[in-house]
Design a protein around this motif. Sequence first.
Motif, PDB file in Angstrom:
ATOM      1  N   SER A 183      68.652 130.701   4.173  1.00 25.90           N
ATOM      2  CA  SER A 183      69.796 129.887   3.756  1.00 25.90           C
ATOM      3  C   SER A 183      70.818 130.725   3.007  1.00 25.90           C
ATOM      4  CB  SER A 183      69.319 128.730   2.871  1.00 25.90           C
ATOM      5  OG  SER A 183      68.456 127.876   3.593  1.00 25.90           O
ATOM      6  N   ARG A 184      70.369 131.804   2.352  1.00 25.37           N
ATOM      7  CA  ARG A 184      71.284 132.649   1.596  1.00 25.37           C
ATOM      8  C   ARG A 184      72.091 133.594   2.485  1.00 25.37           C
ATOM      9  NH1 ARG A 184      66.956 131.980  -2.249  1.00 25.37           N
ATOM     10  NH2 ARG A 184      67.776 131.345  -4.289  1.00 25.37           N
ATOM     11  N   VAL A 229      69.479 149.537  -2.999  1.00 23.41           N
ATOM     12  CA  VAL A 229      68.505 149.764  -4.058  1.00 23.41           C
ATOM     13  C   VAL A 229      67.493 148.618  -4.022  1.00 23.41           C
ATOM     14  CG1 VAL A 229      68.148 150.012  -6.537  1.00 23.41           C
ATOM     15  CG2 VAL A 229      70.209 150.954  -5.464  1.00 23.41           C
ATOM     16  N   ALA A 230      66.255 148.942  -3.699  1.00 23.08           N
ATOM     17  CA  ALA A 230      65.231 147.908  -3.531  1.00 23.08           C
ATOM     18  C   ALA A 230      64.687 147.443  -4.871  1.00 23.08           C
ATOM     19  CB  ALA A 230      64.093 148.455  -2.678  1.00 23.08           C
ATOM     20  N   ASP A 231      64.444 146.136  -4.984  1.00 22.76           N
ATOM     21  CA  ASP A 231      63.669 145.630  -6.120  1.00 22.76           C
ATOM     22  C   ASP A 231      62.218 146.071  -5.975  1.00 22.76           C
ATOM     23  OD1 ASP A 231      65.760 144.362  -7.384  1.00 22.76           O
ATOM     24  OD2 ASP A 231      65.367 142.413  -6.478  1.00 22.76           O
ATOM     25  N   TYR A 232      61.734 146.075  -4.747  1.00 21.67           N
ATOM     26  CA  TYR A 232      60.393 146.570  -4.482  1.00 21.67           C
ATOM     27  C   TYR A 232      60.215 146.832  -2.991  1.00 21.67           C
ATOM     28  CZ  TYR A 232      59.616 141.548  -3.470  1.00 21.67           C
ATOM     29  OH  TYR A 232      59.719 140.256  -2.999  1.00 21.67           O
ATOM     30  N   VAL A 233      59.302 147.750  -2.713  1.00 19.29           N
ATOM     31  CA  VAL A 233      58.758 147.976  -1.370  1.00 19.29           C
ATOM     32  C   VAL A 233      57.259 148.087  -1.583  1.00 19.29           C
ATOM     33  CG1 VAL A 233      58.660 149.468   0.661  1.00 19.29           C
ATOM     34  CG2 VAL A 233      60.806 149.241  -0.604  1.00 19.29           C
ATOM     35  N   VAL A 234      56.507 147.088  -1.158  1.00 17.96           N
ATOM     36  CA  VAL A 234      55.075 147.055  -1.462  1.00 17.96           C
ATOM     37  C   VAL A 234      54.266 146.755  -0.213  1.00 17.96           C
ATOM     38  CG1 VAL A 234      55.377 146.371  -3.874  1.00 17.96           C
ATOM     39  CG2 VAL A 234      55.182 144.608  -2.119  1.00 17.96           C
ATOM     40  N   LEU A 235      53.042 147.232  -0.224  1.00 13.54           N
ATOM     41  CA  LEU A 235      52.076 146.957   0.833  1.00 13.54           C
ATOM     42  C   LEU A 235      50.883 146.295   0.157  1.00 13.54           C
ATOM     43  CD1 LEU A 235      51.701 147.373   3.893  1.00 13.54           C
ATOM     44  CD2 LEU A 235      50.623 149.565   3.379  1.00 13.54           C
ATOM     45  N   ALA A 257      62.433 143.715  -0.956  1.00 10.24           N
ATOM     46  CA  ALA A 257      63.481 142.874  -1.537  1.00 10.24           C
ATOM     47  C   ALA A 257      64.595 143.779  -2.013  1.00 10.24           C
ATOM     48  CB  ALA A 257      62.948 142.043  -2.697  1.00 10.24           C
ATOM     49  N   ALA A 258      65.825 143.364  -1.787  1.00  6.34           N
ATOM     50  CA  ALA A 258      66.975 144.151  -2.216  1.00  6.34           C
ATOM     51  C   ALA A 258      68.191 143.239  -2.310  1.00  6.34           C
ATOM     52  CB  ALA A 258      67.250 145.300  -1.249  1.00  6.34           C
ATOM     53  N   LYS A 259      69.140 143.633  -3.120  1.00  2.00           N
ATOM     54  CA  LYS A 259      70.404 142.906  -3.209  1.00  2.00           C
ATOM     55  C   LYS A 259      71.400 143.551  -2.262  1.00  2.00           C
ATOM     56  CE  LYS A 259      71.833 140.819  -6.906  1.00  2.00           C
ATOM     57  NZ  LYS A 259      72.380 140.485  -8.251  1.00  2.00           N
ATOM     58  N   VAL A 260      72.045 142.714  -1.453  1.00  3.02           N
ATOM     59  CA  VAL A 260      73.080 143.170  -0.525  1.00  3.02           C
ATOM     60  C   VAL A 260      74.382 142.506  -0.961  1.00  3.02           C
ATOM     61  CG1 VAL A 260      73.796 143.368   1.881  1.00  3.02           C
ATOM     62  CG2 VAL A 260      71.353 143.304   1.307  1.00  3.02           C
ATOM     63  N   GLY A 261      75.286 143.284  -1.512  1.00  8.93           N
ATOM     64  CA  GLY A 261      76.460 142.665  -2.130  1.00  8.93           C
ATOM     65  C   GLY A 261      76.004 141.851  -3.329  1.00  8.93           C
ATOM     66  N   ARG A 264      70.737 138.410  -2.904  1.00  9.96           N
ATOM     67  CA  ARG A 264      69.403 139.008  -2.925  1.00  9.96           C
ATOM     68  C   ARG A 264      68.584 138.460  -1.749  1.00  9.96           C
ATOM     69  NH1 ARG A 264      64.327 138.177  -5.059  1.00  9.96           N
ATOM     70  NH2 ARG A 264      63.266 140.091  -5.753  1.00  9.96           N
ATOM     71  N   LEU A 265      68.026 139.370  -0.954  1.00  6.80           N
ATOM     72  CA  LEU A 265      67.265 138.996   0.231  1.00  6.80           C
ATOM     73  C   LEU A 265      65.852 139.539   0.145  1.00  6.80           C
ATOM     74  CD1 LEU A 265      69.918 139.772   3.015  1.00  6.80           C
ATOM     75  CD2 LEU A 265      69.409 137.551   1.964  1.00  6.80           C
ATOM     76  N   ILE A 266      64.903 138.814   0.737  1.00  4.97           N
ATOM     77  CA  ILE A 266      63.525 139.267   0.848  1.00  4.97           C
ATOM     78  C   ILE A 266      63.110 139.218   2.304  1.00  4.97           C
ATOM     79  CG2 ILE A 266      62.929 138.464  -1.459  1.00  4.97           C
ATOM     80  CD1 ILE A 266      61.443 136.111  -0.160  1.00  4.97           C
ATOM     81  N   ASP A 267      62.115 140.028   2.656  1.00  4.25           N
ATOM     82  CA  ASP A 267      61.597 140.022   4.019  1.00  4.25           C
ATOM     83  C   ASP A 267      60.214 140.644   3.990  1.00  4.25           C
ATOM     84  OD1 ASP A 267      61.436 139.635   6.754  1.00  4.25           O
ATOM     85  OD2 ASP A 267      63.177 140.880   7.246  1.00  4.25           O
TER      86      ASP A 267
END
Length: 273
Positions: A183-184, A229-235, A257-261, A264-267
Motif C-alpha cells: 500500500s505504501r 542505506v538498509a535498516d537491515y539485511v538478515v537471514l 528493509a530500506a527507506k526509498v525517498g 520505508r519498504l520491506i521485502d
Amino acid sequence: MELIVAHDRAGLEKARSSGRVALVPTMGALHEGHRSLMRVARTLADQVVVSIFVNPLQFGPAEDFSRYPRTFDSDLDICAAEGVDVVFAPSADDMYRPDRQVSLSAGRMGAMVEGAVRPGHFDGVLTVVMKLFNLVGPQVAVFGQKDAQQLALIRRMVADLDLPVEVVGAPTVREPDGLALSSRNRYLTPDDRQRALALSRALHAGAARLSPAAVRAAAEGELAASGLVADYVVLVDPATFAEIPDDFRGEAVLAVAAKVGTTRLIDNVLIAF
C-alpha cells in the motif's frame, strides 16, 4: 450475495455466519496482493470477512499514521469484485476503549529485526489481531508472506495462547519487474519507484548463493551498489526470526528493509539450504 459492510460490533454480530469463517485482516488501500489473500480465503471457508482498519497501536510517534492511504470506496469495490461476504470497518473508538489498559506483548521475537527498528510495532499488531479474532470468530485467517515476521508472530500468538484459528500464509505478489506490492508503494515518485527495485534485486542476488554467508554478502552488496542505506539485511529462521548460523540446513527467510525517498519498504524471500 450483496456485500455487507459492518461499521460496528453490532453490525458485525448480525452479519456473522454459522458456517466456517475466513478472516483477511487489512488496513485498507487494497491492491492485487490483498486480492490474492481474499481468493485464498474464499477456498477455505463458507464466509469471507475482510477487516479494514488503520490500527493506531502499530504506528510509532514519527511514523505515517496520519498519511497512511485511506481509499475506502475503492476498497469496497475490490472486496465486492472478489466475492467477499462481509467488510468489518470499525472506528478506533469502537475497537479501543478510551480507558484501555491491557495490550499483548510480542515478547523477545517482537523486539528483533523489524521490531528493533520499530519498537512496540508488533505489540500493536498482535493486540489488534487478537481483538479481530475475538470479534469475528474465524476458523481460519489469511496473511501475506510479505510481512514474514508478522506472520511468524501471529502463528506464535495462536500457539502460545491456544487460539482455535488456523493461520495461513499466502505468497508475496509482485509487479512484473519484481517490486513487492505494498500500500505504501503509492508514495513512491517515479524515480523512487526505480530505486525501490534494489530490494527485490538484493533478494534475488542472495537467493542465487549457496551458503548463508554468501547470501548475506550478495544481498548487502546489491543494496550498497544501489545507494540505499538498509535498516537491515538478515537471514533468519522463519519460525523464530533468530539469525541462522553458517552451517544451517533448512528453510530460511532473507529479509531486507530500506527507506526509498520518504518511503520505508520491506521485502523478503524464502531460501532453502
